[in-house]
Scaffold this motif. Structure first.
Motif, mmCIF file in Angstrom:
data_model
loop_
_atom_site.group_PDB
_atom_site.id
_atom_site.type_symbol
_atom_site.label_atom_id
_atom_site.label_comp_id
_atom_site.label_asym_id
_atom_site.label_seq_id
_atom_site.Cartn_x
_atom_site.Cartn_y
_atom_site.Cartn_z
ATOM 1 N N ASP A 80 0.849 -1.190 0.000
ATOM 2 C CA ASP A 80 0.000 0.000 0.000
ATOM 3 C C ASP A 80 0.885 1.241 0.000
ATOM 4 N N MET A 81 0.680 2.118 -0.989
ATOM 5 C CA MET A 81 1.498 3.320 -1.137
ATOM 6 C C MET A 81 0.961 4.509 -0.344
ATOM 7 N N GLY A 82 -0.117 4.309 0.397
ATOM 8 C CA GLY A 82 -0.789 5.415 1.063
ATOM 9 C C GLY A 82 0.106 6.280 1.923
ATOM 10 N N ASN A 83 0.996 5.678 2.686
ATOM 11 C CA ASN A 83 1.862 6.436 3.601
ATOM 12 C C ASN A 83 3.330 6.415 3.185
ATOM 13 N N VAL A 84 3.589 6.057 1.933
ATOM 14 C CA VAL A 84 4.961 5.986 1.442
ATOM 15 C C VAL A 84 5.305 7.296 0.731
#
Length: 382
Positions: A80-84
């Motif tokens: 998941d790229m949400g917080n990257v």
């Protein structure tokens, strides 16, 4: 007949690299990206095609991490790229302006990201030389960007984007700064480089020819939504709505209603003609539909088409209309004919110029018959 949306090719989990689910981006309450869901496979070149303001660049910036989604998820290789943050994503973006550092040489531009990652000098040198060889710019390593042509600058930007070996390469209008001839030549070069490296690519473009010639699949966007996803041939030959049919290439659209049908055909009545459609039927009598016929499928002649000219005897008397030939436009490889039909609708026909000298015996202001085969009709309900 109702043409169903063309869905992405089936893929198994090992092939899927990028998964976008219900992605939304709002600016001051207005949705720039509206509930987009699509899966992009490893090694694919996926084109987001649409006019300015449709949301394609905003979608690309969310993939890169430059914009935060209002809702929805972006999964890259199962993560998941949400917080990257952008600098920790295995994603590189090549901008339309190329964004090269003017004070650095070509060699140092390509090495810039590697140095920031504190890669050993020997590895940096080997990687840069490999990238310059890949884009055929080994001899230009000491030059500054302003000493290069537009096409060469683009290849430097591509080499820099690929040097860190990203899982996903994002291209924002990659040919937008090039003139027409250079753009056509560079498309082939860029495609060969991307395929040679094997990187997965998402490109944004408003140029239909660019998308059709480079992409494995195309997603056509309008008002923040992807209306259709499919192979270039699927998007062109079987559009799923009027917008896609009209946006991709040229098309003749007739408004009509179904007047009769059978398991193997349907008849549609429009002001201009009675249309005999001899393939895949769904729909009921009286349903309002749109008939789409591409210009290259339309034949023009001075006499009414004979039964033996039709694909089937059942079509004789159908798929034919009359009008006055108002304009003839010669483009070298093809000639386009503009016919003003008796209903007031303008119809376009095109013919490929396969011989150096041809004489079609068609002249402006002549009354002509325009006709097409039932197999070449696409029926749209939206």
């Amino acid at each position: 007949m109702t043409v169903q949306p063309v869905l992405p090719a089936a893929s198994n989990a090992s092939q899927a690299l990028l998964q976008i689910s219900n992605l939304v981006k709002e600016f001051d309450g207005a949705r720039a990206v509206d509930q987009i869901s699509v899966t992009i496979n490893k090694g694919e070149i996926f084109a987001l095609l649409g006019s300015s303001g449709c949301g394609k660049t905003t979608l690309l910036r969310m993939l890169a991490g430059f914009e935060t989604p209002t809702s929805g998820t972006i999964m890259l290789a199962g993560q998941d790229m949400g917080n990257v943050p952008p600098y920790r994503r295995s994603i590189n973006m090549m901008f339309q302006s190329y964004a090269l550092f003017p004070h650095l040489s070509v060699w140092d531009n390509v090495a810039f990201g590697l140095r920031r990652d504190k890669m050993p000098k020997a590895e940096i040198a080997a990687r840069v030389e490999k990238m310059l060889a890949l884009v055929q710019l080994t001899a230009f390593g000491k030059r500054k960007p302003h000493q290069l042509s537009g096409g060469q600058q683009q290849r430097v930007a591509l080499a820099r984007s690929l040097s860190k070996r990203p899982q996903l390469l994002l291209l924002d209008e990659p040919m937008g700064a090039l003139d027409k001839k250079l753009r056509e030549r560079t498309q082939i070069e860029l495609l060969n480089i991307i395929e040679q490296v094997g990187v997965t690519c998402v490109m944004v473009t408003h140029d239909q020819d660019e998308a059709m010639s480079m992409a494995t699949r195309i997603g056509v966007m309008s008002e923040g939504r992807i209306l259709q996803v499919g192979l270039p041939a699927e998007i062109y030959e079987t559009p799923n709505c009027r917008f896609v049919a009209d946006f991709i290439g040229s098309v003749n659209l007739f408004s009509g209603r179904i007047v009769s049908g059978a398991p193997d055909h349907v008849v549609i009545e429009s002001t201009e003609a009675m249309h005999y459609v001899n393939h895949g039927i769904t729909g009921s009598k009286g349903m309002e539909v749109h008939v789409a016929v591409r210009p290259e499928k339309v034949s023009l002649q001075l006499e009414e088409p004979r039964p033996e000219q039709r694909a089937s005897r059942a079509e004789h008397g159908y798929n034919c209309t009359r009008g006055v030939l108002r304009a003839i436009a010669y483009f070298g490889n093809e000639t386009r004919y503009h016919v003003m039909l008796d209903s007031g609708l303008e119809l376009t026909a095109s013919r490929t110029n396969t011989a150096r000298h041809t004489d079609s015996h068609l002249c402006r202001d002549q009354r002509v018959f325009a006709w097409w085969d039932g197999a070449d009709i696409v029926v749209l309900t939206q």
